[in-house]
Enzyme design. Sequence first.
Site, PDB file in Angstrom:
ATOM      1  N   SER A 135      30.682   5.985  12.396  1.00 41.39           N
ATOM      2  CA  SER A 135      29.516   5.643  11.598  1.00 41.39           C
ATOM      3  C   SER A 135      28.606   6.842  11.323  1.00 41.39           C
ATOM      4  O   SER A 135      29.004   7.767  10.640  1.00 41.39           O
ATOM      5  CB  SER A 135      28.763   4.514  12.307  1.00 41.39           C
ATOM      6  OG  SER A 135      27.795   3.976  11.469  1.00 41.39           O
TER       7      SER A 135
ATOM      8  N   ASP B 199      25.798   6.624   5.265  1.00 39.14           N
ATOM      9  CA  ASP B 199      26.237   7.238   6.523  1.00 39.14           C
ATOM     10  C   ASP B 199      27.754   7.477   6.430  1.00 39.14           C
ATOM     11  O   ASP B 199      28.351   7.270   5.372  1.00 39.14           O
ATOM     12  CB  ASP B 199      25.845   6.355   7.723  1.00 39.14           C
ATOM     13  CG  ASP B 199      26.570   5.023   7.727  1.00 39.14           C
ATOM     14  OD1 ASP B 199      26.954   4.551   6.636  1.00 39.14           O
ATOM     15  OD2 ASP B 199      26.764   4.452   8.810  1.00 39.14           O
TER      16      ASP B 199
ATOM     17  N   ASP C 177      30.488   6.025   7.320  1.00 31.44           N
ATOM     18  CA  ASP C 177      31.434   4.982   6.921  1.00 31.44           C
ATOM     19  C   ASP C 177      30.842   4.077   5.841  1.00 31.44           C
ATOM     20  O   ASP C 177      31.403   3.023   5.528  1.00 31.44           O
ATOM     21  CB  ASP C 177      31.904   4.158   8.131  1.00 31.44           C
ATOM     22  CG  ASP C 177      30.777   3.372   8.774  1.00 31.44           C
ATOM     23  OD1 ASP C 177      29.616   3.805   8.669  1.00 31.44           O
ATOM     24  OD2 ASP C 177      31.052   2.319   9.388  1.00 31.44           O
TER      25      ASP C 177
ATOM     26  N   ASP D  87      28.411   2.013   5.435  1.00 32.70           N
ATOM     27  CA  ASP D  87      27.921   0.637   5.540  1.00 32.70           C
ATOM     28  C   ASP D  87      26.389   0.622   5.479  1.00 32.70           C
ATOM     29  O   ASP D  87      25.775  -0.425   5.601  1.00 32.70           O
ATOM     30  CB  ASP D  87      28.453  -0.082   6.793  1.00 32.70           C
ATOM     31  CG  ASP D  87      28.011   0.561   8.085  1.00 32.70           C
ATOM     32  OD1 ASP D  87      27.468   1.678   8.057  1.00 32.70           O
ATOM     33  OD2 ASP D  87      28.211  -0.061   9.148  1.00 32.70           O
TER      34      ASP D  87
HETATM   35 MG    MG Z   1      27.862   2.979   9.660  1.00 34.41          MG
END
Ligand code: MG
Length: 456
Positions: A94, A238, A240, A242
């Site tokens: 993340s 960020d 990844d 999300d």
């Molecule tokens: Mg994330």
Amino acid sequence: MELFGSSGIRGVVGEHLTPSVVLEVAQAAGTVLATDRVAVARDTRLTGRMLTDAAASGLASVGVDVDRLGQIPTPGLQAYAESEGVPGVMVTASHNPPEYNGIKLVGSDGVELPRERLEAVEEALLGEDGAPTVAWDETGATATIDSARERYVEELLAATDSETVAAADLTVALDPGHGAGALTSPEFFRELGCRVKTVHAQPDGHFPGRNPEPVAETLGDLQRFVRATGADLGVAHDGDADRAIFVDERGELVPGSAAFAALAADELDAGDTLVSAVNVSQRLVDIVDDAGATLSMTPIGSTHIVTRIRRMEREGKRVPIAGEGNGGILFPGFRIARDGAYTAARFCEVLAARDAPASRVVAPFDDYENVRRNVSYDSDREREAMLEALKRAATDADAELDTTDGYRLDYGDGWVLARPSGTEPVVRVYAEARTRERANELADILSDPLATTTAE
Ligand code: MG
């Protein structure tokens, strides 16, 4: 032992997180999830390929077929998991620095695995014999899925009011921070009818332009880029993707909770529930009050938020929006998952519908001051004494007390929260109010008793 924290398993690769840990987790997951196929994906970290290889190997060894999606945002894997009805293993850390990596497990509904399922995986992992492997001719097959990113973008487009957004003729400056969003967000916003400019948009596990966490310290380039390109909105993800953090048309960073509040104001009706963590901003408390909705607070961490949304929905409550002030927002009607691209698209919808610049849309939610303090301790005894003092101060205070995660006191015009950190020997004190003076005053209420304890 709790292997899965509030955001999955995370660690520095080679220290806490090794290919053998990932292999064993994948074997345990492949066994517990009782499935014949699992999707495996990763963000752009250097160690992602090595660790997804380990995950794929572990799954095949317990007889599970593997769909390899390659690099894709976490919400892209979740979209694939839901549409195919297969669980997923996401290799990502993340927002953590480049040397980290981790694992997140997703169910066949596209939602993070609930706590009790994670516990079952932990149990299988720590059992005497480990997960049972299958004979050579029963090992799983591997398929390379090239279409997952494209399908994810198509799903996002179908879920967004692209006509309204396109008509607004927005220029969007995107900063995926060299993460997985670089592979999907530029295309998505282009197809949505925006003019797209990009910075730090090459997928690169060295993260040469900025660290994966989208915060004030890492977003200077995006702020300058917005000013230089005259963009209407800056969007940062960020690692990844999300999460989404915004920069307004003047190049000013929009506090994550102000953007969350603007989106929530647009979503909430009377009787609805908003789910957020216990450090939720007063901005959201105000929105919830204004709408005649209810605020449901969870311990800090996305897993807790997901679990609470599920519970609320089971109880027949409508939860149109949930999340945290760090840009991790969920629209459960779309999916019970954080999705940076979808969140940014919803924000574009709000800009388009109001025909107003970002700065004006967030202005009503931009007038709070936040104070954050860390009070450190040196021993368990000192920690205990501090928690004791905290408890006394919190119970004696003339305010509404919430003990979901630490102690949160609500004073109507602001709040203060104190909780021991899960990773460092400190008690963190957060406060928020309309003026810095008042926020400091509120912070004193729970940090003064701690300081007295330390001095003794
Ligand atoms: Mg994330």
